[in-house]
Design an enzyme around this catalytic site. Structure first.
Site, PDB file in Angstrom:
ATOM      1  N   TYR A 119       0.902  -1.436  -0.097  1.00 26.84           N
ATOM      2  CA  TYR A 119      -0.141  -0.122   0.064  1.00 26.84           C
ATOM      3  C   TYR A 119       0.845   1.039  -0.143  1.00 26.84           C
ATOM      4  O   TYR A 119       0.503   1.783  -0.291  1.00 26.84           O
ATOM      5  CB  TYR A 119      -0.528   0.296   0.933  1.00 26.84           C
ATOM      6  CG  TYR A 119      -2.391  -0.904   1.313  1.00 26.84           C
ATOM      7  CD1 TYR A 119      -2.376  -2.114   0.453  1.00 26.84           C
ATOM      8  CD2 TYR A 119      -3.437  -0.170   1.403  1.00 26.84           C
ATOM      9  CE1 TYR A 119      -3.154  -2.878   0.945  1.00 26.84           C
ATOM     10  CE2 TYR A 119      -4.488  -0.919   0.879  1.00 26.84           C
ATOM     11  CZ  TYR A 119      -4.654  -1.858   0.744  1.00 26.84           C
ATOM     12  OH  TYR A 119      -5.588  -3.335   1.045  1.00 26.84           O
ATOM     13  N   LYS A 154       3.763 -15.527   2.144  1.00 28.10           N
ATOM     14  CA  LYS A 154       4.045 -15.893   0.866  1.00 28.10           C
ATOM     15  C   LYS A 154       5.337 -16.673   0.536  1.00 28.10           C
ATOM     16  O   LYS A 154       5.994 -15.879  -0.248  1.00 28.10           O
ATOM     17  CB  LYS A 154       3.263 -15.136  -0.384  1.00 28.10           C
ATOM     18  CG  LYS A 154       3.024 -15.729  -1.528  1.00 28.10           C
ATOM     19  CD  LYS A 154       2.327 -17.129  -1.932  1.00 28.10           C
ATOM     20  CE  LYS A 154       2.196 -17.722  -2.913  1.00 28.10           C
ATOM     21  NZ  LYS A 154       1.513 -19.543  -2.779  1.00 28.10           N
ATOM     22  N   ASP A 200      -2.234 -18.664   0.406  1.00 29.88           N
ATOM     23  CA  ASP A 200      -3.455 -19.412  -0.305  1.00 29.88           C
ATOM     24  C   ASP A 200      -4.061 -20.378   0.298  1.00 29.88           C
ATOM     25  O   ASP A 200      -5.178 -20.986   0.308  1.00 29.88           O
ATOM     26  CB  ASP A 200      -2.977 -19.868  -1.502  1.00 29.88           C
ATOM     27  CG  ASP A 200      -1.593 -19.984  -1.502  1.00 29.88           C
ATOM     28  OD1 ASP A 200      -1.088 -20.331  -0.712  1.00 29.88           O
ATOM     29  OD2 ASP A 200      -0.874 -20.862  -2.665  1.00 29.88           O
ATOM     30  N   ASP A 223      -5.763  -7.378   4.095  1.00 27.51           N
ATOM     31  CA  ASP A 223      -6.835  -6.276   3.606  1.00 27.51           C
ATOM     32  C   ASP A 223      -7.714  -7.977   3.212  1.00 27.51           C
ATOM     33  O   ASP A 223      -9.614  -7.666   3.010  1.00 27.51           O
ATOM     34  CB  ASP A 223      -6.814  -5.503   1.557  1.00 27.51           C
ATOM     35  CG  ASP A 223      -7.663  -4.945   1.872  1.00 27.51           C
ATOM     36  OD1 ASP A 223      -8.571  -4.787   2.095  1.00 27.51           O
ATOM     37  OD2 ASP A 223      -7.394  -5.143   0.346  1.00 27.51           O
ATOM     38  N   ASP A 275     -11.821  -9.748   4.082  1.00 28.09           N
ATOM     39  CA  ASP A 275     -13.497  -9.209   3.459  1.00 28.09           C
ATOM     40  C   ASP A 275     -13.725 -11.093   3.430  1.00 28.09           C
ATOM     41  O   ASP A 275     -15.179 -11.582   3.564  1.00 28.09           O
ATOM     42  CB  ASP A 275     -13.215  -9.050   1.895  1.00 28.09           C
ATOM     43  CG  ASP A 275     -13.455  -7.228   1.904  1.00 28.09           C
ATOM     44  OD1 ASP A 275     -12.782  -6.544   2.832  1.00 28.09           O
ATOM     45  OD2 ASP A 275     -13.753  -7.096   0.955  1.00 28.09           O
TER      46      ASP A 275
HETATM   47  C1  IPM Z   1     -10.066  -2.065   4.146  1.00 28.91           C
HETATM   48  C2  IPM Z   1     -10.548  -0.784   3.137  1.00 28.91           C
HETATM   49  C3  IPM Z   1      -9.920   0.308   2.619  1.00 28.91           C
HETATM   50  C4  IPM Z   1      -8.014  -0.689   2.690  1.00 28.91           C
HETATM   51  C5  IPM Z   1      -9.741   0.985   1.639  1.00 28.91           C
HETATM   52  C6  IPM Z   1     -10.750   1.862   1.716  1.00 28.91           C
HETATM   53  C7  IPM Z   1      -8.339   1.686   0.943  1.00 28.91           C
HETATM   54  O1  IPM Z   1     -10.673  -1.795   1.599  1.00 28.91           O
HETATM   55  O2  IPM Z   1     -10.123  -0.970   5.545  1.00 28.91           O
HETATM   56  O3  IPM Z   1     -10.129  -2.633   3.936  1.00 28.91           O
HETATM   57  O4  IPM Z   1      -7.801  -1.459   1.694  1.00 28.91           O
HETATM   58  O5  IPM Z   1      -7.603  -1.216   3.915  1.00 28.91           O
HETATM   59 MG    MG Z   2     -10.535  -3.691   2.773  1.00 26.06          MG
END
Ligand code: IPM
Ligand code: MG
Length: 350
Positions: free
Chosen positions: A141, A187, A219, A243, A247
């Protein structure tokens, strides 16, 4: 206690969930006799519109002066084709870096009332309770050099020993207070950065002899998260992997709207639901505010050490879930509650 808190509603559903979170914050303060010193600031797309930059200096100064900062969400579709430098997300990345919040705690748990909401089979998700600790201020990032140059583009994944050590220590300390198991995810069969990361994690491990450490490739972890989620207690991983995996973790919790997060550094704390700005449902009062409200609980716990208060908020969330008074993401059939209604219901359950 005086709680000096900055609210950054941001974009999309960020404003709606922030107002629900603020309603709960006020209820908690009232119930437990704390005074609230709330202020608001601009971040993300709304800040670009009003000031030309996603992270105005005024916002940064307010965040540095506050005890803790709450962020709703950033991101707007109109910026989809804009360079990363000029996007709303840049504001969030900037404030994370400026506050030095290097450890992003993303708890993933299944609430008994929500096992049916996960698309996974009940016997797999039941009893899931883990924290993904995502390194938040380094890696891909932020790595330099980066850019698009003619027909070639690149980003850099880089970590220093100190960056790895501090987030690893946070993760070990969390595991120590829980089920004493830490999974390092990397990884290292392909990436030098991951090989180094794993070496540093191993170097820190002797400080925590009571915590069991395992290593897992990212993975494999993506697969194990849905195959056998109960096996995880605390996971530590670099920024991009965290990240993505968090999710995926949202699927275990039934909805991404449920996931809170706490971003911690040496002194400051930034609290944000994991879900993002969800432009498709913005402005309709139907976003799930429970991830935001869970982030309020995390703030009470980590920034103020108010454990009783934090627990009260989490218990109230559980009660509202049991009552079925929940938003559409958790209620495919029957009349769903609005964002405001859920906020009020949690405040009343307190
Ligand atoms: C998260 C989001 C952020 C990230 C974005 C909005 C920049 O996806 O907090 O997970 O990638 O960190
Ligand atoms: Mg995210």
């Amino acid at each position: 206690m005086n709680l000096k808190i900055l609210l950054l509603p941001g974009d999309g559903i960020g404003t709606e969930v922030t107002s629900a979170a603020s309603c709960v914050l006020q209820a908690v303060a009232k119930k437990f006799g704390h005074t609230l010193e709330l202020s608001e600031g601009l971040l993300g797309g709304v800040a670009i519109h009003k000031t030309g930059t996603p992270l105005p200096d005024e916002t940064l100064q307010k965040a540095l002066a506050a005890d803790a900062t709450f962020m709703g969400a950033v991101g707007l579709p109109e910026f989809d084709n804009v360079a990363p430098e000029k996007r709303p997300e840049k504001g969030l990345l900037g404030i994370r870096k400026a506050l030095g919040v290097f450890a992003n705690l993303r708890p993933v748990r299944t609430w008994p009332a929500l096992v049916e909401s996960s698309p996974l089979k009940n016997h797999l998700v039941e009893g899931t309770d883990m924290i993904i600790v995502r390194e938040l201020t380094g890696g891909l990032y932020y790595g330099e050099p980066r850019g698009i140059f003619g027909d070639r583009a690149f980003n850099t994944m880089a970590y220093t020993r100190v960056e790895i050590e501090r987030v690893t220590r946070k993760a070990f300390a969390l595991a120590r207070a829980r089920r004493k198991k830490l999974t390092n995810v990397d990884k290292s069969n392909v990436l030098e950065v991951s090989q180094f990361w794993r070496r540093v994690v191993n170097d820190v491990a002797p400080e925590f002899p009571d915590v069991e450490l395992e290593h897992m490739l990212v993975d494999t972890c993506a697969m194990q998260l849905v195959l056998s989620p109960r096996r995880f207690d605390v996971i530590v991983t670099e920024n991009t992997f965290g990240d993505i995996l968090s999710d995926e973790g949202a699927v275990l919790a039934g909805s991404i709207g449920m996931l809170p997060s706490a971003s911690l550094g040496e002194s400051k704390g930034l609290y944000e639901p994991v879900h993002g700005s969800a432009p498709d449902i913005a402005g309709q009062n139907k976003a799930n505010p429970l991830g935001a409200i869970g982030s309020v609980a995390a703030m009470l716990e980590y920034s103020f050490g108010l454990m009783k208060e934090a627990e009260a908020v989490n218990t109230a969330i559980g009660r509202v879930l049991e009552s079925g008074n929940v938003t559409a993401d958790l209620k495919p059939k029957g009349a769903p509650a609005t964002t405001d209604e859920v906020g009020r219901a949690v405040s009343e359950a307190l």
